[in-house]
Motif scaffolding. Structure first.
Motif, PDB file in Angstrom:
ATOM      1  N   ARG A   2       0.829  -1.205   0.000  1.00  0.00           N
ATOM      2  CA  ARG A   2       0.000   0.000   0.000  1.00  0.00           C
ATOM      3  C   ARG A   2       0.862   1.253   0.000  1.00  0.00           C
ATOM      4  NH1 ARG A   2      -5.272  -0.571   0.755  1.00  0.00           N
ATOM      5  NH2 ARG A   2      -6.003  -2.696   1.060  1.00  0.00           N
ATOM      6  N   ARG A   3       0.408   2.233  -0.714  1.00  0.00           N
ATOM      7  CA  ARG A   3       1.195   3.439  -0.914  1.00  0.00           C
ATOM      8  C   ARG A   3       1.578   4.092   0.411  1.00  0.00           C
ATOM      9  NH1 ARG A   3      -0.617   8.687  -4.543  1.00  0.00           N
ATOM     10  NH2 ARG A   3       1.392   9.783  -4.403  1.00  0.00           N
ATOM     11  N   ASN A   4       2.857   4.317   0.576  1.00  0.00           N
ATOM     12  CA  ASN A   4       3.398   5.009   1.742  1.00  0.00           C
ATOM     13  C   ASN A   4       3.169   4.283   3.066  1.00  0.00           C
ATOM     14  OD1 ASN A   4       4.294   7.159   0.137  1.00  0.00           O
ATOM     15  ND2 ASN A   4       2.266   8.125   0.205  1.00  0.00           N
ATOM     16  N   CYS A   5       2.781   3.025   3.027  1.00  0.00           N
ATOM     17  CA  CYS A   5       2.618   2.270   4.271  1.00  0.00           C
ATOM     18  C   CYS A   5       3.988   1.978   4.861  1.00  0.00           C
ATOM     19  CB  CYS A   5       1.878   0.960   4.011  1.00  0.00           C
ATOM     20  SG  CYS A   5       1.828  -0.131   5.456  1.00  0.00           S
ATOM     21  N   LYS A   6       4.203   2.407   6.092  1.00  0.00           N
ATOM     22  CA  LYS A   6       5.493   2.205   6.748  1.00  0.00           C
ATOM     23  C   LYS A   6       5.371   1.366   8.012  1.00  0.00           C
ATOM     24  CE  LYS A   6       8.405   5.593   6.488  1.00  0.00           C
ATOM     25  NZ  LYS A   6       9.101   6.891   6.624  1.00  0.00           N
ATOM     26  N   SER A 141       9.803   8.378  10.165  1.00  0.00           N
ATOM     27  CA  SER A 141       9.530   9.346   9.093  1.00  0.00           C
ATOM     28  C   SER A 141      10.793   9.764   8.355  1.00  0.00           C
ATOM     29  CB  SER A 141       8.833  10.582   9.659  1.00  0.00           C
ATOM     30  OG  SER A 141       9.721  11.334  10.489  1.00  0.00           O
ATOM     31  N   ASP A 144      12.719   5.190   4.550  1.00  0.00           N
ATOM     32  CA  ASP A 144      11.704   4.539   3.728  1.00  0.00           C
ATOM     33  C   ASP A 144      11.428   3.112   4.183  1.00  0.00           C
ATOM     34  OD1 ASP A 144      11.408   6.750   2.023  1.00  0.00           O
ATOM     35  OD2 ASP A 144      13.149   6.142   0.838  1.00  0.00           O
ATOM     36  N   VAL A 146      10.003  -0.152   6.218  1.00  0.00           N
ATOM     37  CA  VAL A 146       8.718  -0.610   6.715  1.00  0.00           C
ATOM     38  C   VAL A 146       8.957  -1.409   7.994  1.00  0.00           C
ATOM     39  CG1 VAL A 146       6.701  -2.055   6.242  1.00  0.00           C
ATOM     40  CG2 VAL A 146       7.740  -0.707   4.397  1.00  0.00           C
ATOM     41  N   MET A 186       2.000   7.221   9.422  1.00  0.00           N
ATOM     42  CA  MET A 186       2.767   6.108   8.849  1.00  0.00           C
ATOM     43  C   MET A 186       1.892   5.255   7.929  1.00  0.00           C
ATOM     44  SD  MET A 186       4.944   4.864  12.196  1.00  0.00           S
ATOM     45  CE  MET A 186       6.043   3.788  11.260  1.00  0.00           C
ATOM     46  N   ASN A 187       0.618   5.623   7.793  1.00  0.00           N
ATOM     47  CA  ASN A 187      -0.328   4.859   6.980  1.00  0.00           C
ATOM     48  C   ASN A 187      -0.288   3.367   7.329  1.00  0.00           C
ATOM     49  OD1 ASN A 187      -1.356   7.041   5.284  1.00  0.00           O
ATOM     50  ND2 ASN A 187       0.714   7.103   4.438  1.00  0.00           N
TER      51      ASN A 187
END
Length: 266
Positions: A2-6, A141, A144, A146, A186-187
């Protein structure tokens, strides 16, 4: 992915496969060239857990340094200062304190989470826990990467709140929602693994792990209560959540669903 999921949170009751599937997911991400870190609930240097941290208020902390001047610099180098509160990680790498049993005992007696009786008030506990999650989110933040975490968002929080503070459902809800607010940027994606019958699950895991207390009526009732709370919390979170039933313990099927949930394809 998923986009920008960290952040991927894996939750569920004991024996639902949290640790195994979370670790496998971390390996899957690596194969997809996605840099990730996996921390199980007891991991050393866990980025969000405050287990193994001694809690002191400002006056208490200053008095501690005065009592142990030889170790003052070492303590100061480790401490997490949050306003007038001080957290000292003492469980990991105690080598510098070897031979200082009195200091270790005092730190242990001020344990924030793993304690027979709380040293912090409920307000202080909530503030400190949410502050740790906020620091984690700020640190994450800057990269990149996860993070894959299991059992620390629901399980650790609810166990500590019920064991130490005898909170009600609303207080649990406010505590969890407060953490959720800290990490929303952090989505995150939360994966909740579940069995239809808590009773059958507890009996099964007690036999697998040879921990017969898991199958006592008291333990079963507690886990049923915990599941009820957690299922309600899932609907209140400000980020994506997925409930995955693993009734047949078909781990390949469950893992496929986990991968789908984070937006990838097997």
């Amino acid at each position: 992915m998923r986009r920008n999921c960290k952040l991927i949170l894996v939750e569920g009751l004991c024996g639902t496969g949290k640790s195994t599937l979370a670790e496998r997911l971390n390996g899957y991400l690596a194969k997809k060239d996605i840099s990730s870190h996996f921390y199980d609930e007891g991991a050393v240097r866990h980025p969000t857990s405050l287990n193994g941290h001694a809690f002191f208020r400002e006056v208490e902390y200053k008095e501690l340094l005065e009592r142990y001047p030889i170790a003052a610099d070492e303590i100061s180098s480790r401490v997490i200062n949050d306003e007038s509160y001080y957290l000292i990680p003492y469980r990991e790498s105690m080598a510098p304190f070897n031979g200082m049993e009195a200091l270790y005992s005092e730190l242990k007696s001020h344990e924030l989470c793993w304690t027979p009786s709380p040293v912090a008030t409920l307000t202080e506990f909530t503030y400190l826990i949410q502050g740790q999650w906020s620091r984690f989110a700020n640190l994450a933040s800057t990269s990149d990467e996860v993070y894959v975490l299991e059992a620390v968002f629901f399980q650790h929080q609810i166990h500590d709140l019920l064991r130490h503070y005898q909170v009600d459902d609303y207080q649990i809800e406010q505590h969890i929602k407060g953490i959720a607010d800290q990490i929303a940027a952090m989505n995150p994606v939360l994966i909740y693994l579940a069995q239809p019958s808590v009773r059958e699950q507890q009996i099964w895991i007690s036999s697998i792990r040879s921990k017969h207390h898991y199958a006592t009526e008291q333990s079963i009732r507690f886990m049923e209560y915990r599941k009820k709370i957690e299922l309600r919390l899932i609907d209140l979170l400000p980020f994506a959540t997925y409930l995955i039933e693993n009734e047949n313990r078909d781990w390949e099927e469950v893992f496929s669903k986990v991968v789908w949930a984070i937006g990838s394809k097997c």
